[in-house]
Design a protein around this motif. Structure first.
Motif, PDB file in Angstrom:
ATOM      1  N   GLY A 119      60.163  14.999  45.127  1.00  0.00           N
ATOM      2  CA  GLY A 119      58.772  14.922  44.712  1.00  0.00           C
ATOM      3  C   GLY A 119      57.824  15.627  45.662  1.00  0.00           C
ATOM      4  N   GLU A 120      58.359  16.144  46.771  1.00  0.00           N
ATOM      5  CA  GLU A 120      57.531  16.878  47.729  1.00  0.00           C
ATOM      6  C   GLU A 120      57.557  18.374  47.466  1.00  0.00           C
ATOM      7  N   ALA A 121      58.251  18.813  46.412  1.00  0.00           N
ATOM      8  CA  ALA A 121      58.429  20.242  46.145  1.00  0.00           C
ATOM      9  C   ALA A 121      57.685  20.690  44.895  1.00  0.00           C
ATOM     10  N   TYR A 122      56.586  20.029  44.564  1.00  0.00           N
ATOM     11  CA  TYR A 122      55.777  20.504  43.451  1.00  0.00           C
ATOM     12  C   TYR A 122      55.031  21.780  43.855  1.00  0.00           C
ATOM     13  N   PRO A 123      54.688  22.645  42.883  1.00  0.00           N
ATOM     14  CA  PRO A 123      54.021  23.911  43.228  1.00  0.00           C
ATOM     15  C   PRO A 123      52.614  23.701  43.770  1.00  0.00           C
ATOM     16  N   THR A 124      52.190  24.644  44.570  1.00  0.00           N
ATOM     17  CA  THR A 124      50.805  24.751  45.017  1.00  0.00           C
ATOM     18  C   THR A 124      50.071  25.704  44.075  1.00  0.00           C
ATOM     19  N   LEU A 125      48.910  25.318  43.593  1.00  0.00           N
ATOM     20  CA  LEU A 125      48.121  26.147  42.688  1.00  0.00           C
ATOM     21  C   LEU A 125      46.761  26.418  43.319  1.00  0.00           C
ATOM     22  N   VAL A 126      46.318  27.669  43.253  1.00  0.00           N
ATOM     23  CA  VAL A 126      45.032  28.074  43.837  1.00  0.00           C
ATOM     24  C   VAL A 126      44.316  28.989  42.848  1.00  0.00           C
ATOM     25  N   THR A 127      43.031  28.749  42.643  1.00  0.00           N
ATOM     26  CA  THR A 127      42.203  29.641  41.849  1.00  0.00           C
ATOM     27  C   THR A 127      40.965  30.006  42.656  1.00  0.00           C
ATOM     28  N   GLY A 128      40.505  31.252  42.513  1.00  0.00           N
ATOM     29  CA  GLY A 128      39.379  31.686  43.321  1.00  0.00           C
ATOM     30  C   GLY A 128      38.556  32.757  42.635  1.00  0.00           C
ATOM     31  N   LEU A 129      37.369  32.997  43.175  1.00  0.00           N
ATOM     32  CA  LEU A 129      36.458  34.014  42.668  1.00  0.00           C
ATOM     33  C   LEU A 129      35.870  34.760  43.852  1.00  0.00           C
ATOM     34  N   ASP A 130      35.913  36.109  43.820  1.00  0.00           N
ATOM     35  CA  ASP A 130      35.432  36.931  44.924  1.00  0.00           C
ATOM     36  C   ASP A 130      34.426  37.965  44.428  1.00  0.00           C
ATOM     37  N   LEU A 131      33.446  38.259  45.265  1.00  0.00           N
ATOM     38  CA  LEU A 131      32.596  39.431  45.093  1.00  0.00           C
ATOM     39  C   LEU A 131      33.144  40.507  46.014  1.00  0.00           C
ATOM     40  N   VAL A 132      33.605  41.617  45.443  1.00  0.00           N
ATOM     41  CA  VAL A 132      34.279  42.662  46.213  1.00  0.00           C
ATOM     42  C   VAL A 132      33.359  43.866  46.360  1.00  0.00           C
ATOM     43  N   GLU A 133      33.173  44.311  47.592  1.00  0.00           N
ATOM     44  CA  GLU A 133      32.442  45.537  47.897  1.00  0.00           C
ATOM     45  C   GLU A 133      33.478  46.605  48.213  1.00  0.00           C
ATOM     46  N   ALA A 134      33.670  47.561  47.259  1.00  0.00           N
ATOM     47  CA  ALA A 134      34.780  48.516  47.354  1.00  0.00           C
ATOM     48  C   ALA A 134      34.301  49.947  47.583  1.00  0.00           C
ATOM     49  N   ALA A 135      33.268  50.117  48.382  1.00  0.00           N
ATOM     50  CA  ALA A 135      32.736  51.463  48.618  1.00  0.00           C
ATOM     51  C   ALA A 135      33.745  52.371  49.309  1.00  0.00           C
ATOM     52  N   ARG A 136      34.711  51.796  50.028  1.00  0.00           N
ATOM     53  CA  ARG A 136      35.693  52.594  50.762  1.00  0.00           C
ATOM     54  C   ARG A 136      37.060  52.616  50.075  1.00  0.00           C
ATOM     55  N   ASP A 137      37.111  52.205  48.813  1.00  0.00           N
ATOM     56  CA  ASP A 137      38.363  52.253  48.057  1.00  0.00           C
ATOM     57  C   ASP A 137      38.437  53.614  47.366  1.00  0.00           C
ATOM     58  N   ASP A 138      39.238  54.531  47.941  1.00  0.00           N
ATOM     59  CA  ASP A 138      39.279  55.901  47.435  1.00  0.00           C
ATOM     60  C   ASP A 138      39.815  55.972  46.014  1.00  0.00           C
ATOM     61  N   ALA A 139      40.835  55.172  45.694  1.00  0.00           N
ATOM     62  CA  ALA A 139      41.412  55.214  44.352  1.00  0.00           C
ATOM     63  C   ALA A 139      40.391  54.779  43.304  1.00  0.00           C
ATOM     64  N   ARG A 140      39.619  53.733  43.611  1.00  0.00           N
ATOM     65  CA  ARG A 140      38.593  53.279  42.665  1.00  0.00           C
ATOM     66  C   ARG A 140      37.465  54.302  42.584  1.00  0.00           C
ATOM     67  N   GLY A 141      37.076  54.864  43.721  1.00  0.00           N
ATOM     68  CA  GLY A 141      35.989  55.841  43.728  1.00  0.00           C
ATOM     69  C   GLY A 141      36.290  57.080  42.911  1.00  0.00           C
ATOM     70  N   ALA A 142      37.573  57.364  42.700  1.00  0.00           N
ATOM     71  CA  ALA A 142      37.941  58.543  41.920  1.00  0.00           C
ATOM     72  C   ALA A 142      37.730  58.348  40.424  1.00  0.00           C
ATOM     73  N   VAL A 143      37.585  57.098  39.957  1.00  0.00           N
ATOM     74  CA  VAL A 143      37.459  56.852  38.516  1.00  0.00           C
ATOM     75  C   VAL A 143      36.137  56.211  38.130  1.00  0.00           C
ATOM     76  N   THR A 144      35.374  55.647  39.091  1.00  0.00           N
ATOM     77  CA  THR A 144      34.107  54.999  38.746  1.00  0.00           C
ATOM     78  C   THR A 144      33.155  55.010  39.941  1.00  0.00           C
ATOM     79  N   ASP A 145      31.858  54.949  39.626  1.00  0.00           N
ATOM     80  CA  ASP A 145      30.829  54.846  40.669  1.00  0.00           C
ATOM     81  C   ASP A 145      30.452  53.400  40.947  1.00  0.00           C
ATOM     82  N   ASP A 146      31.048  52.464  40.212  1.00  0.00           N
ATOM     83  CA  ASP A 146      30.760  51.035  40.379  1.00  0.00           C
ATOM     84  C   ASP A 146      31.501  50.529  41.618  1.00  0.00           C
ATOM     85  N   GLU A 147      30.770  50.311  42.711  1.00  0.00           N
ATOM     86  CA  GLU A 147      31.406  49.993  43.988  1.00  0.00           C
ATOM     87  C   GLU A 147      31.527  48.501  44.255  1.00  0.00           C
TER      88      GLU A 147
END
Length: 393
Positions: A276-304
Motif C-alpha cells: 500500500g506504500e507503492a501507489y503512484p504520485t500524481l502532479v499537475t501544474g501550470l507555468d507561464l513560459v518566457e521563451a525568447a531564447r528558444d531558437d526552435a520556437r523562434g523559427a516558427v512564431t514571434d509569440d515568445e
C-alpha cells in the motif's frame, strides 16, 4: 588553577559514571529513546518525492553533498550507436518549518548530459527555486497522524528484543556508555531495531493522502544553453498511502502487482502481496513560459510567451532485497502541453511533448533504464536503453 581544573575533571568523570550506571540499571531509558524517536519521526507529515527527484540534506553551500549522479552508456534506436553521458538530480532545502502542515524553500536541479551533445537523447536541464507547502490528510480517523502518534507509549523491552535478540543485547550493553541521544540514534543497531519497530507502529496508522503545493521559478535549457527559457508557475501533487499491509487498499494496489509478482517468485514474500506504500504520485501544474531564447520556437512564431500545462505520474516499487540492499522498479511519465498554441507551433509539432522512463535497480549501484519520447527544448523523439552506475556524494 591546575588543581581546580583537575578536581573539576574528576567531578565530571564521577558524574558521567554515575549517569551511565543509572542508565544501565534503568532499561526504560533505552525504550524511551525508541519511543521518542518514533513520536518525532512518525508525527512529521510525509514528504512526497516527485518524479525524477531525490531529496538531499546539508547546506546549499555544499552543493555536491548528496548529489545523485548516474554515469551511463546509452543506445538510441535512431542510430544504434553507443554513447556516454550522465544524468543528475537533487533537491536541497534552504529553510524548513516544523509545523504539522510544513513549508520549505528548495533548490532543485536535474538534467541529462551527453559527452557528445549530438548523441544526447534527453537534452533538457532544469534549475529551479521552489517554495513548497506539504502535509498529509488521514482517512477514516477522527484525529490527525500527529495526534495519534503523540499518545504512542514507549515499547516494551521484550517487544524490542523480539525483533533481533542479538542486536538488542549488543545495543543494551553499549547503551550506558553513549553520552547523548544523538549518539544513540546514530548507532547502526538502534537504527535497525527502530526501523522494525516503526513498521509495527505504521500498521496501526490509517490510510492517508500525502500532498504538496508549490510556487516556483525555473530556468530550462539544453546542455549547451543555445536554447533556453524561463518558467514561472505552480503545481499540486498527491499520493495515497495505505500503511497496513493487510488492509484492502494495500491488497488491491494493482500498480504494485508486477513488483509483487517478482517478490513472490523470488521467494522474498511467502504470499503474493501488494504494498500500500507503492501507489503512484500524481502532479499537475501550470507555468507561464518566457521563451525568447528558444531558437526552435523562434523559427516558427514571434509569440515568445505562453501558458503551459504540465502533468506528471510516477511510481516506485520494491522488487528484491539482496544482501540488505533494496532494489526498486520505478517509472515516471511527464507531459508538457502549450495552451492555445499558435497554428505554426502546432504544425511544427512543438505544442506538446511527453516522456516515459522506466528504471530497474541492479546490485551495487547499477541501473538499467529505458526511456522514450522527448522533453521541452529537445529536438526529436528518441527511444533509448541505458546502463548506468549511480554515485551519491
Amino acid at each position: 588553577m591546575r588543581v581546580r581544573e583537575s578536581l573539576s575533571a574528576v567531578a565530571c568523570a564521577m558524574l558521567l559514571a554515575g549517569t551511565a550506571a543509572a542508565r544501565a540499571q534503568d532499561p526504560s531509558a533505552l525504550t524511551r529513546e525508541f519511543g521518542d524517536t518514533a513520536r518525532e519521526s512518525l508525527a512529521e507529515p510525509g514528504v512526497m518525492e516527485r518524479v525524477n527527484e531525490h531529496r538531499a540534506s546539508g547546506r546549499l553551500a555544499r552543493l555536491i553533498e548528496d548529489l545523485n549522479i548516474q554515469f551511463k552508456t546509452f543506445q538510441s534506436d535512431s542510430d544504434g550507436d553507443l554513447a556516454l553521458g550522465f544524468s543528475y538530480d537533487f533537491v536541497k532545502s534552504l529553510l524548513a518549518s516544523d509545523e504539522a502542515s510544513a513549508r520549505s524553500a528548495e533548490f532543485v536541479a536535474s538534467g541529462n548530459v551527453g559527452f557528445d551533445q549530438d548523441t544526447n537523447p534527453d537534452d533538457f536541464l532544469v534549475t529551479a527555486l521552489r517554495l513548497r507547502w506539504f502535509g498529509s490528510r488521514a482517512f477514516g480517523a477522527g484525529e490527525s497522524r500527529a495526534d495519534m502518534v503523540e499518545g504512542l507509549p514507549d515499547p516494551e523491552v521484550d517487544a524490542l528484543a523480539a525483533f533481533d535478540p542479538q542486536r538488542f543485547a549488543a545495543l543494551a550493553a553499549r547503551f550506558a556508555q553513549m553520552p547523548s541521544s544523538a549518539d544513540i540514534r546514530a548507532d547502526p543497531d538502534f537504527q535497525a531495531l527502530a526501523e522494525s519497530y516503526f513498521e509495527t507502529v505504521e500498521r496501526e496508522l490509517p490510510p492517508e493522502l500525502i500532498w504538496d503545493f508549490d510556487l516556483h521559478a525555473a530556468y530550462e535549457s539544453n546542455q549547451d544553453f543555445s536554447s533556453r527559457q524561463v518558467a514561472f508557475g505552480s503545481s499540486l501533487g498527491g499520493r495515497f498511502v495505505s500503511w497496513d499491509p493487510d488492509a484492502g487498499p494495500s491488497r488491491w494496489n494493482v500498480f504494485d502487482y508486477p513488483a509483487a509478482a517478482v517478490r513472490w517468485l523470488a521467494g522474498q514474500d511467502e504470499d503474493f502481496r501488494a504494498s500500500g506504500e507503492a501507489y503512484p504520485t500524481l502532479v499537475t501544474g501550470l507555468d507561464l513560459v518566457e521563451a525568447a531564447r528558444d531558437d526552435a520556437r523562434g523559427a516558427v512564431t514571434d509569440d515568445e510567451s505562453y501558458l503551459r500545462a504540465r502533468l506528471e505520474a510516477g511510481i516506485k516499487s520494491r522488487v528484491l532485497d539482496l544482501e540488505e540492499e533494496a532494489l526498486f522498479l520505478s517509472a515516471g511519465w511527464r507531459y508538457y502541453g502549450e495552451i492555445d498554441a499558435p497554428a505554426d507551433v502546432r504544425r511544427a509539432d512543438q505544442d506538446s511533448s511527453s516522456y516515459l522512463q522506466i528504471q530497474l535497480d541492479l546490485p551495487k549501484g547499477w541501473a538499467l533504464t529505458y526511456s522514450t519520447g522527448r522533453l521541452p527544448l529537445d529536438a526529436k523523439d528518441d527511444s533509448t536503453f541505458a546502463l548506468g552506475f549511480q554515485v551519491h556524494f
